[in-house]
Structures are given as C-alpha cells and as structure tokens.
Design a protein around this motif. Structure first.
Motif, PDB file in Angstrom:
ATOM      1  N   ARG A 129      -0.687  10.257   1.585  1.00 48.58           N
ATOM      2  CA  ARG A 129      -0.524   8.943   1.534  1.00 48.58           C
ATOM      3  C   ARG A 129       0.772   8.341   2.371  1.00 48.58           C
ATOM      4  O   ARG A 129       0.308   7.439   3.105  1.00 48.58           O
ATOM      5  CB  ARG A 129      -0.476   8.136   0.522  1.00 48.58           C
ATOM      6  N   ASN A 130       1.664   8.750   2.517  1.00 49.11           N
ATOM      7  CA  ASN A 130       2.887   9.065   2.729  1.00 49.11           C
ATOM      8  C   ASN A 130       3.404  10.919   3.089  1.00 49.11           C
ATOM      9  O   ASN A 130       3.337  11.505   2.170  1.00 49.11           O
ATOM     10  CB  ASN A 130       3.850   8.261   3.007  1.00 49.11           C
ATOM     11  N   VAL A 131       4.014  10.646   3.989  1.00 50.90           N
ATOM     12  CA  VAL A 131       4.435  11.644   4.490  1.00 50.90           C
ATOM     13  C   VAL A 131       5.902  12.062   4.924  1.00 50.90           C
ATOM     14  O   VAL A 131       6.135  10.743   6.537  1.00 50.90           O
ATOM     15  CB  VAL A 131       3.815  12.881   5.709  1.00 50.90           C
ATOM     16  N   LEU A 180       7.567  16.865   4.252  1.00 49.50           N
ATOM     17  CA  LEU A 180       6.973  16.396   3.095  1.00 49.50           C
ATOM     18  C   LEU A 180       6.287  15.753   3.433  1.00 49.50           C
ATOM     19  O   LEU A 180       6.258  14.517   2.407  1.00 49.50           O
ATOM     20  CB  LEU A 180       8.294  16.315   2.655  1.00 49.50           C
ATOM     21  N   PRO A 181       4.976  15.845   2.622  1.00 53.89           N
ATOM     22  CA  PRO A 181       3.875  15.004   2.163  1.00 53.89           C
ATOM     23  C   PRO A 181       4.637  14.301   0.804  1.00 53.89           C
ATOM     24  O   PRO A 181       4.405  15.045  -0.716  1.00 53.89           O
ATOM     25  CB  PRO A 181       3.201  15.792   2.043  1.00 53.89           C
ATOM     26  N   ASP A 182       3.767  13.846   0.547  1.00 52.62           N
ATOM     27  CA  ASP A 182       3.555  12.300  -0.815  1.00 52.62           C
ATOM     28  C   ASP A 182       5.323  12.265  -1.055  1.00 52.62           C
ATOM     29  O   ASP A 182       5.809  12.295  -2.303  1.00 52.62           O
ATOM     30  CB  ASP A 182       3.119  12.811  -1.784  1.00 52.62           C
ATOM     31  N   LEU A 209      -2.655  16.743   7.053  1.00 47.69           N
ATOM     32  CA  LEU A 209      -1.640  16.024   6.297  1.00 47.69           C
ATOM     33  C   LEU A 209      -2.394  14.077   6.386  1.00 47.69           C
ATOM     34  O   LEU A 209      -2.348  13.462   5.342  1.00 47.69           O
ATOM     35  CB  LEU A 209      -0.556  16.222   6.150  1.00 47.69           C
ATOM     36  N   MET A 210      -2.959  14.200   7.913  1.00 40.26           N
ATOM     37  CA  MET A 210      -3.594  12.680   8.104  1.00 40.26           C
ATOM     38  C   MET A 210      -4.508  12.641   7.116  1.00 40.26           C
ATOM     39  O   MET A 210      -4.553  11.276   6.945  1.00 40.26           O
ATOM     40  CB  MET A 210      -3.259  12.627   9.494  1.00 40.26           C
ATOM     41  N   GLU A 211      -5.125  13.079   6.793  1.00 41.97           N
ATOM     42  CA  GLU A 211      -6.486  13.537   6.351  1.00 41.97           C
ATOM     43  C   GLU A 211      -6.466  13.170   4.586  1.00 41.97           C
ATOM     44  O   GLU A 211      -7.195  12.534   3.773  1.00 41.97           O
ATOM     45  CB  GLU A 211      -8.017  14.428   6.320  1.00 41.97           C
TER      46      GLU A 211
END
Length: 527
Positions: free
Chosen positions: A399-401, A456-458, A394-396
C-alpha cells in the motif's frame, strides 16, 4: 514355428524376473518382520512375567514375615501380662503355676510355659512333667537370661526329646525391683506346634515354598521337616542372604530354569523369611501367550501376502511411464507428469530421481542465470535490473513504500587514496551494515558506485526517517579497516505521498539525498 522377436523376448524375461525378485524380497522381509515381532513379543512377555513374579514373590515374603512377626508379638504380649502377675505373687511357685494355667487357657501359641530363675533352673512349668526342676542347657536358651529389660526370643535348639524348639521370654522382677529370671513360652519348630500350623496355611502355590532362618542362619521352619535345625548354607539350593535382610534375586543353576528368591526380615526375632519360586512356574503360561500373539498377528500377515501379490502385478507400470517420459523429453507436459509417477522399487525410483534432477538442473541453471543478471556481483544485493523487478512487485502488493537513498560521503577520495580494492571492501562492509538494519521483506539495491537504495514496504515517512538516522549513526560509529571512519548521506521519500508511482518516489528520494550532500553531508534529508 512362430518367430519370436528377441527384443520382446528379452522384455518379457526381464519383466518376469524382476517380479519374481520383488516377490522374493518382499516375502523374505515379511517373514523376517513376523519372526522378529514374535521374538520381541516373547522377550517382552518373558520379562513382564518375571517382573510380575518378582513382585509377587517379594510381596509373599513380606506377608510371611508380617504374619510370623505378628504371631510372636501377640505371644509376647501374653507373656508380658503373665510376668507382671508373677511379680505380684512374690515368685511363689504355686501362684506361678496357677498363673500358667490361666495363660494356657488364653493362648495356644506355646507348647509349654516355663518360669526360670537367674541360675537357669526351671521353677514352674506347664505341663509340669516337661521341664520342672530342670536346668536350661542349650546356649541359645541360657542367653535369654541376659535379656533383662525386654522380650527376647532364642534361636533354634534341641530341647527335651531331641525336639527342635525356640523360647519366647519376658523378664521377671522381684518385689524389690531386682531381676529374678524370666517367664517363657516354648514353640516347637516341628509338626504339631501353633507356629507350624499357622505357617503351613500360608503356602500358596504348588512348587513354591518358603523357610525361616534364625540369626545364626539355622532353619527354624521348612516344609521339609527333616531340614529344621540344619544350617541354611548346608542346603544346596539356599541363597546367601542375611537372615534380617530384605530384597529379591535370581538364582540360577539350582534347577533347569533357576529360582526367584525373595527375603524379608522378622523384626521381633531378628529372623528372616526366604521365599523361593521356580522360574519355570513363573513362566508356565508363556507358551500360551506366545501362540495367542501369533494368532492375533495372522490377519495382518495374510493381508500383507495378498497386498504383495497384488502390487507385484503393478511393478512394471512405473518403468513404462518413465520410459515414455524419457523418450519424449522435448514434450514440456512431461515436466509435470513425472512428479506423479511413483517408483515402486529402487530402479524405478532412481530413474525417476535422475529425470527429476535433470529437469531440476535445467531449472536451477535458468534461475542462476536470472539471479546473476539481477544481482550486484560485488555486494550481493540486487542491481538495477533486480530493482526494477522489485519495484513492479511492490507496486502490486504494498500500500505504501518508503524509499531511502544512500550515498557514501567522499568515497572517490577513498578510492584515490587507498585504491579500488580497499574501496570495494568498504562497500562490502557498508552493505553488511545496511542488511543488518533492514527487515526480511525489505529490498536493498546497489544503484552503482557508492550509491544504494532501500525499499521499505508498508513503512511510513517517520519510520523511514528513524531507520535512516539509525543507519547513518551506525556507519558513522563504525571503524573500517585501513581507512578508519566514513559517513553517509541519506534522502528519504514515501510512495504514494511523494509520487504517483514508486519510480517517482525514487526520484524524490534521490533529490533529497543531493540536498543532504549539498548542506554538509552525514545527514538525513526528507523529500
């Protein structure tokens, strides 16, 4: 004499034998497919020709019925006009005779024209010698005296000279309106009549013919003159169809190929037309169509034979490649090489499949070990190790999590009061509720004990707060077996707003969770 290596001899024998087997099988199925295609084409053409012949024969019967009906309708109109004029003459025989002379000059549809009084006596005729002063004797003719209001036509009956005829009649009334008889036109049903001449012109194909029957199924027209006047059921080849019926049928057993039968009504006379056509006539060109189909199939057939001969030479190539792979299983390059080896026949395909399954089983085993190492065995969600992998990914990519930490309130009391088995069932049920709320791209992990985390990505902080409130409310309202209701406390943070990396946001969410527990539990606290 040269020595022969038994191994090489057996290999050579196997290769030749396998190639012959492939050639024989391929040739067999090519010939079988060709034969099946030709058979199917023959059956389809047979059906299409029959259907076309049915339609053509039905249209022919309708045309015949329409032509015959038009003949009688036009004849009846001439009689109707004559009947009105005869009424005005006050039934004077001389005046009637003059009217007949005029009618004969207008139409040639009738072989004779007669005027009949109510007793059945012929009071006027043209020509005179044929019927004058005679009485109608045939029941079919006397029945016309009962048709007092409309034009009628009799069935076939024998008239003077033993000739078969029919009468078209229109009622005649006296000056005071009383029924006075009828004026009629006789139509000879054998050669020489206008009806015979008109119908004879409508024969359209050698071998096909038609005939007409009256309401009593007596033949009133037939190309064979000797059959006129006989009943159709006495004919060996006559179908059992009603004279006023309409339809088409197939009649077998009449000739070697059967007959196509179509019939149509003649409304004016309540008669019927029956058109018959031999099936062998309808299928006369099917052999030509069959051989033409075979001719058009030859190029593909020849190409198939050439392709089989060429491919048979390559039949041993997959076996050689697979044998090379099997002999060098320790070479990892063969893992990708085997995917490009094509099995030209069952044995090669089975060996290739077996090798691929072996490689696949090894890969599946490794993936299973990896999955077992990253999955929580109780709840099925990822464990701490899996969470670390998810954080790196997710870090790669994201954009926000948003990070939501979840902890079951007073869960130790549940274990102490109801036992760890019940506690495990509660954790499983809570996991199901959490998974129902998250999206497919979200990550849920069990941190240990009764503590979970959802990544929860994005997702922004406000959306994460709504998610947490919804999850908290859902669990609060759910009644669990044995223990009843439980509640959860949640801490929410968002990367990069609450940390330089996702692990920092995780720590901030954990701190928010403990503040939520500290101020009363069963609530959501934002970082």
């Amino acid at each position: 004499m040269a020595n022969i290596n038994p191994t090489e001899a057996s290999k050579s024998f196997f290769r030749i034998d396998l190639r012959c087997l492939i050639l024989c099988l391929c040739l067999f199925f090519v010939f079988l497919a060709l034969a099946n295609s030709l058979h199917a084409a023959y059956k389809v053409q047979h059906g299409l020709l029959l259907r076309h012949s049915f339609d053509t024969n039905r249209a022919y019967a309708e045309k015949l019925a329409h032509a015959t009906n038009s003949f009688f309708e036009s004849s009846a109109q001439a009689l109707q006009a004559a009947a009105l004029d005869i009424t005005e003459t006050r039934l004077d025989p001389a005046a009637i005779q003059n009217e007949f002379d005029q009618l004969a000059s207008i139409t040639d549809a009738f072989d004779a024209i007669i005027a009949v009084d109510i007793s059945g006596k012929i009071i006027a005729a043209k020509p005179r010698s044929a019927f004058l002063n005679a009485f109608l004797e045939a029941p079919q003719a006397r029945e016309l005296l009962n048709a007092k209001e409309a034009t009628a036509i009799s069935g076939a009956f024998k008239g003077p000279g033993d000739r078969w005829m029919s009468i078209v009649a229109h009622p005649v009334f006296s000056s005071d309106g009383g029924y006075a008889g009828f004026v009629g036109g006789t139509v000879l049903l054998q050669s020489g009549s206008a009806l015979q001449s008109a119908l004879t012109k409508l024969h359209y194909q050698e071998g096909a013919y038609f005939y007409i029957v009256d309401a009593e199924r007596r033949i009133v027209y037939h190309p064979t003159q000797g059959l006129i006047g006989s009943r159709s059921e006495d004919m060996e080849s006559a179908p059992a169809v009603p004279p006023g019926g309409r339809g088409t049928q197939y009649m077998s057993g009449v000739e070697s190929d059967g007959q196509l039968i179509s019939y149509a009504p003649i409304p004016f006379a309540d008669w019927g037309v029956v058109a018959q056509r031999p099936v062998k006539l309808a299928l006369s060109n099917i052999d030509e169509l069959f051989w033409r189909t075979f001719y058009y199939s030859l190029p593909i057939f020849i190409i198939s034979l050439l392709a089989i001969g060429w491919l048979s030479r390559l039949i041993a190539n997959p076996l050689r490649q697979l044998a090379d792979v099997a002999a060098n299983l320790d070479n990892r390059a063969n893992f990708s090489r085997i995917r490009f080896i094509k099995g030209w026949y069952l044995e090669a395909a089975m060996i290739r499949e077996g090798l691929m399954q072996s490689f696949s089983a090894i890969g599946n085993r490794m993936r299973k070990l990896h999955r077992e190492g990253t999955t929580d065995p109780l709840t099925g969600v990822v464990n701490r190790r899996g969470l670390e992998t998810a954080i790196e990914e997710l870090m790669e990519t994201a954009r926000n999590v948003a990070v939501v930490m979840i902890d079951v309130d007073h869960f130790k009391a549940v274990n102490d009061k109801f036992g760890h088995a019940v506690g495990d069932q509660v954790l499983k049920a809570i996991t199901v509720l959490i998974m129902a709320e998250v999206r497919s791209e979200d990550v849920v992990a069990r941190m240990g004990g009764d503590e979970f985390v959802a990544l929860l990505p994005d997702t922004g902080l406000e959306s994460a707060r709504h998610f947490a409130e919804r999850l908290r409310s859902t669990i609060e309202q759910t009644r669990f077996d044995i223990i009843g209701n439980v509640t959860i406390s949640l801490g929410v943070a968002c990367y990069p707003a609450h940390g330089d990396d996702l692990r920092g946001a995780l720590a901030r969410a954990d701190a928010a969770l403990y503040r939520a527990k500290a101020v009363g539990r069963n609530r959501v606290h934002l970082a």
